[in-house]
Scaffold this motif. Sequence first.
Motif, PDB file in Angstrom:
ATOM      1  N   ASP A 107       1.010  -1.029   0.037  1.00 31.69           N
ATOM      2  CA  ASP A 107      -0.142   0.026  -0.187  1.00 31.69           C
ATOM      3  C   ASP A 107       0.858   1.152  -0.104  1.00 31.69           C
ATOM      4  O   ASP A 107       2.039   0.987  -0.174  1.00 31.69           O
ATOM      5  CB  ASP A 107      -1.067   0.066   1.195  1.00 31.69           C
ATOM      6  CG  ASP A 107      -2.199   0.543   1.036  1.00 31.69           C
ATOM      7  OD1 ASP A 107      -2.485   1.937   0.409  1.00 31.69           O
ATOM      8  OD2 ASP A 107      -3.237   0.115   1.205  1.00 31.69           O
ATOM      9  N   ALA A 144       0.632   5.135   4.517  1.00 31.20           N
ATOM     10  CA  ALA A 144      -0.388   4.366   5.241  1.00 31.20           C
ATOM     11  C   ALA A 144       0.022   3.171   6.106  1.00 31.20           C
ATOM     12  O   ALA A 144      -0.099   2.826   7.253  1.00 31.20           O
ATOM     13  CB  ALA A 144      -1.615   3.695   4.281  1.00 31.20           C
ATOM     14  N   SER A 190       1.984   4.519   8.986  1.00 27.91           N
ATOM     15  CA  SER A 190       0.787   4.969  10.075  1.00 27.91           C
ATOM     16  C   SER A 190       0.845   3.895  11.343  1.00 27.91           C
ATOM     17  O   SER A 190       0.859   4.315  12.535  1.00 27.91           O
ATOM     18  CB  SER A 190      -0.405   5.386   9.414  1.00 27.91           C
ATOM     19  OG  SER A 190      -1.170   4.234   9.369  1.00 27.91           O
ATOM     20  N   GLY A 201      -3.439   5.767   7.017  1.00 27.13           N
ATOM     21  CA  GLY A 201      -3.615   4.331   7.208  1.00 27.13           C
ATOM     22  C   GLY A 201      -4.551   4.206   8.385  1.00 27.13           C
ATOM     23  O   GLY A 201      -5.909   4.139   8.382  1.00 27.13           O
ATOM     24  N   SER A 202      -3.920   3.916   9.652  1.00 23.99           N
ATOM     25  CA  SER A 202      -4.894   3.956  10.821  1.00 23.99           C
ATOM     26  C   SER A 202      -5.262   5.003  11.287  1.00 23.99           C
ATOM     27  O   SER A 202      -6.221   5.034  12.337  1.00 23.99           O
ATOM     28  CB  SER A 202      -4.197   2.632  11.631  1.00 23.99           C
ATOM     29  OG  SER A 202      -3.980   1.654  11.190  1.00 23.99           O
ATOM     30  N   MET A 213      -4.132  -1.936   8.646  1.00 18.55           N
ATOM     31  CA  MET A 213      -3.194  -2.113   7.530  1.00 18.55           C
ATOM     32  C   MET A 213      -2.425  -3.526   7.626  1.00 18.55           C
ATOM     33  O   MET A 213      -2.264  -4.124   6.548  1.00 18.55           O
ATOM     34  CB  MET A 213      -2.166  -1.254   7.510  1.00 18.55           C
ATOM     35  CG  MET A 213      -2.375   0.159   7.539  1.00 18.55           C
ATOM     36  SD  MET A 213      -3.421   0.671   6.097  1.00 18.55           S
ATOM     37  CE  MET A 213      -2.133   0.188   4.837  1.00 18.55           C
ATOM     38  N   PHE A 214      -2.531  -4.355   8.788  1.00 17.11           N
ATOM     39  CA  PHE A 214      -1.977  -5.529   8.846  1.00 17.11           C
ATOM     40  C   PHE A 214      -2.923  -6.608   9.482  1.00 17.11           C
ATOM     41  O   PHE A 214      -3.394  -6.037  10.464  1.00 17.11           O
ATOM     42  CB  PHE A 214      -0.657  -5.784   9.348  1.00 17.11           C
ATOM     43  CG  PHE A 214       0.568  -4.895   8.957  1.00 17.11           C
ATOM     44  CD1 PHE A 214       1.054  -5.529   7.751  1.00 17.11           C
ATOM     45  CD2 PHE A 214       0.696  -3.510   8.987  1.00 17.11           C
ATOM     46  CE1 PHE A 214       2.262  -4.845   7.168  1.00 17.11           C
ATOM     47  CE2 PHE A 214       1.800  -2.988   8.139  1.00 17.11           C
ATOM     48  CZ  PHE A 214       2.714  -3.480   7.312  1.00 17.11           C
ATOM     49  N   ALA A 215      -3.326  -7.639   8.968  1.00 17.73           N
ATOM     50  CA  ALA A 215      -4.332  -8.664   9.538  1.00 17.73           C
ATOM     51  C   ALA A 215      -3.467  -9.454  10.504  1.00 17.73           C
ATOM     52  O   ALA A 215      -2.620 -10.188   9.897  1.00 17.73           O
ATOM     53  CB  ALA A 215      -5.018  -9.260   8.392  1.00 17.73           C
ATOM     54  N   PHE A 216      -4.057  -9.667  11.575  1.00 17.41           N
ATOM     55  CA  PHE A 216      -3.644 -10.767  12.514  1.00 17.41           C
ATOM     56  C   PHE A 216      -4.654 -11.568  13.102  1.00 17.41           C
ATOM     57  O   PHE A 216      -5.576 -11.011  13.435  1.00 17.41           O
ATOM     58  CB  PHE A 216      -2.623  -9.987  13.630  1.00 17.41           C
ATOM     59  CG  PHE A 216      -1.168  -9.897  13.144  1.00 17.41           C
ATOM     60  CD1 PHE A 216      -0.309 -10.763  13.138  1.00 17.41           C
ATOM     61  CD2 PHE A 216      -0.848  -8.592  12.963  1.00 17.41           C
ATOM     62  CE1 PHE A 216       1.027 -10.597  12.516  1.00 17.41           C
ATOM     63  CE2 PHE A 216       0.422  -8.240  12.727  1.00 17.41           C
ATOM     64  CZ  PHE A 216       1.229  -9.359  12.489  1.00 17.41           C
ATOM     65  N   SER A 260      -4.528 -12.735  15.923  1.00 13.31           N
ATOM     66  CA  SER A 260      -4.755 -12.134  17.423  1.00 13.31           C
ATOM     67  C   SER A 260      -5.254 -10.903  17.283  1.00 13.31           C
ATOM     68  O   SER A 260      -4.674 -10.171  16.498  1.00 13.31           O
ATOM     69  CB  SER A 260      -3.262 -12.198  18.283  1.00 13.31           C
ATOM     70  OG  SER A 260      -2.468 -11.241  17.730  1.00 13.31           O
ATOM     71  N   ALA A 277      -3.068  -3.040  19.771  1.00 14.81           N
ATOM     72  CA  ALA A 277      -2.050  -1.964  18.885  1.00 14.81           C
ATOM     73  C   ALA A 277      -2.590  -2.076  17.620  1.00 14.81           C
ATOM     74  O   ALA A 277      -2.540  -1.330  16.725  1.00 14.81           O
ATOM     75  CB  ALA A 277      -0.899  -2.459  19.268  1.00 14.81           C
ATOM     76  N   LEU A 278      -3.193  -3.212  17.280  1.00 13.67           N
ATOM     77  CA  LEU A 278      -3.329  -3.466  15.858  1.00 13.67           C
ATOM     78  C   LEU A 278      -4.836  -3.208  15.522  1.00 13.67           C
ATOM     79  O   LEU A 278      -5.272  -2.791  14.518  1.00 13.67           O
ATOM     80  CB  LEU A 278      -3.309  -5.084  15.458  1.00 13.67           C
ATOM     81  CG  LEU A 278      -1.598  -5.332  15.529  1.00 13.67           C
ATOM     82  CD1 LEU A 278      -1.520  -7.008  15.627  1.00 13.67           C
ATOM     83  CD2 LEU A 278      -0.994  -4.896  14.321  1.00 13.67           C
ATOM     84  N   ILE A 318      -6.080  -0.444  16.157  1.00 13.15           N
ATOM     85  CA  ILE A 318      -5.981   0.901  16.558  1.00 13.15           C
ATOM     86  C   ILE A 318      -6.989   1.834  15.666  1.00 13.15           C
ATOM     87  O   ILE A 318      -7.952   2.868  16.081  1.00 13.15           O
ATOM     88  CB  ILE A 318      -4.786   1.582  16.850  1.00 13.15           C
ATOM     89  CG1 ILE A 318      -4.426   3.126  17.313  1.00 13.15           C
ATOM     90  CG2 ILE A 318      -3.886   1.377  15.244  1.00 13.15           C
ATOM     91  CD1 ILE A 318      -4.679   3.012  18.327  1.00 13.15           C
ATOM     92  N   ASN A 325      -8.957  -2.389   4.954  1.00 11.64           N
ATOM     93  CA  ASN A 325      -7.671  -2.595   5.138  1.00 11.64           C
ATOM     94  C   ASN A 325      -6.435  -2.116   3.981  1.00 11.64           C
ATOM     95  O   ASN A 325      -5.452  -2.553   3.723  1.00 11.64           O
ATOM     96  CB  ASN A 325      -7.317  -4.188   4.784  1.00 11.64           C
ATOM     97  CG  ASN A 325      -7.697  -4.661   3.715  1.00 11.64           C
ATOM     98  OD1 ASN A 325      -8.285  -4.094   2.790  1.00 11.64           O
ATOM     99  ND2 ASN A 325      -7.341  -5.909   3.357  1.00 11.64           N
ATOM    100  N   TYR A 326      -7.098  -1.005   3.681  1.00  8.32           N
ATOM    101  CA  TYR A 326      -6.090  -0.058   2.765  1.00  8.32           C
ATOM    102  C   TYR A 326      -5.962   1.575   2.930  1.00  8.32           C
ATOM    103  O   TYR A 326      -6.829   1.931   3.738  1.00  8.32           O
ATOM    104  CB  TYR A 326      -6.714  -0.024   1.275  1.00  8.32           C
ATOM    105  CG  TYR A 326      -8.021   0.032   1.046  1.00  8.32           C
ATOM    106  CD1 TYR A 326      -8.576   1.537   0.849  1.00  8.32           C
ATOM    107  CD2 TYR A 326      -9.283  -0.807   1.212  1.00  8.32           C
ATOM    108  CE1 TYR A 326      -9.772   1.959   0.733  1.00  8.32           C
ATOM    109  CE2 TYR A 326     -10.371  -0.462   1.149  1.00  8.32           C
ATOM    110  CZ  TYR A 326     -10.812   1.037   0.805  1.00  8.32           C
ATOM    111  OH  TYR A 326     -12.420   1.361   0.855  1.00  8.32           O
ATOM    112  N   GLY A 327      -4.825   1.657   2.698  1.00  6.94           N
ATOM    113  CA  GLY A 327      -4.504   3.386   2.793  1.00  6.94           C
ATOM    114  C   GLY A 327      -5.313   4.276   1.976  1.00  6.94           C
ATOM    115  O   GLY A 327      -5.897   3.841   0.852  1.00  6.94           O
TER     116      GLY A 327
END
Lengths: 210, 161
Positions: free
Chosen positions: A150, A154, A157, B27-28, B96-99, B101, B105-106, B108, B135-137
């Motif tokens: 991306d 982003a 961030s 992003g987030s 932005m990142f898939a986890f 758990s 923090a993720l 956010i 999930n995108y900017g």
Amino acid sequence: MGNGFDFNKMNDEYYDVLREIGNIGAGNATTALSQLLNERIDMSVPKVSMLDFSELPDVLGGAEVSVVGIMLSLSMDIDGMMLFIIEEESARYMVSNLMQCPPSEDGTFSDMDKSALSEVGNIICGAYLYSLSQLTGMTINASIPSLSIDMAGAILSVPAIEFGKMGDKALFIQSKFGEIDREINGYFILIPNVESYGKILNRLGFTDIT
Amino acid sequence: MKNMIRVGMADLKVCESPGVLTTLGLGSCVGIVLYDSLSKIGGMVHVMLPDSTKFNHNENKAKYADTGIESLMENMLGVGAHKERIVAKIAGGAQMFAFSSDSDALRIGERNVEAVKKILDTKNIKIMAEDTGLNYGRTIEFYTETGELLIKSVGKPDKKI
């Protein structure tokens, strides 16, 4: 909070220590990458910099430049994240090298490509974290990697927000990998949470920072 | 391109028509646009965290949803916007990142969006449109002349809200 690490107290000595961590970590990571690609890869001395949020996206060539980010979340003695970012073109080159096939013509990454990139990130971050663990005597557990392609802004961030909890600056360890005739630009960003930052520096002999 | 006013991370700006406010690569973080359509005064803030009261280092007001929206309002009222006429559009707050758990923090992005909505609600500011989550900017441009918010993402058609 209050028990965390304060970036405003950073001095040259801390930078040196962090640069050394970056150096050893990135050195190991480069060796791992070199073995994976079966090519000789050189690495420049990592640049450790403390950046204002406003300057952040510029390190990767602008907020809208498309990059590949691979992230692992860390637990055990160090809580936080580890992020490895590579320029899209470098990523494309790595993939085609690994898969032994030319890059796709439409410029997209297939699922297979993405999976290969995640694995590259996993190995490189693993090598980096291993040396950090050796150096500090701390146990670090890393999650499976997660990949995102991306805009640089982003993706950045995510670490920026983590650093935002500590102050208005972000700490970057930038490593450039170079092959003989081609440059792979990669950036490591280790993002321990506030408490872990203090822990790492304490382990390395700095007791007055938290 | 008209005169684009760039709003950085943890930053806020106010301008009048025909100014265009933009923030690149959200992003987030969440981009919040406040707008008074009569005076055509617009403001944009790029917030990173939900709540300033949870942190010691909260001098930078534009970093947090609560103080960021508050300051943006004040700045707009200072140049002639009217509180009753102010409406909002929001964008960002992606994961932005898939986890697997669900670490805090993720998540956010989601928490930022929730906080922004809550604060706007307590201030009686209506959200006219939003493009949040996923999930995108996003890069956003706000046109004070028309009140339109343009959203650009990688590999997706531009969107106007």
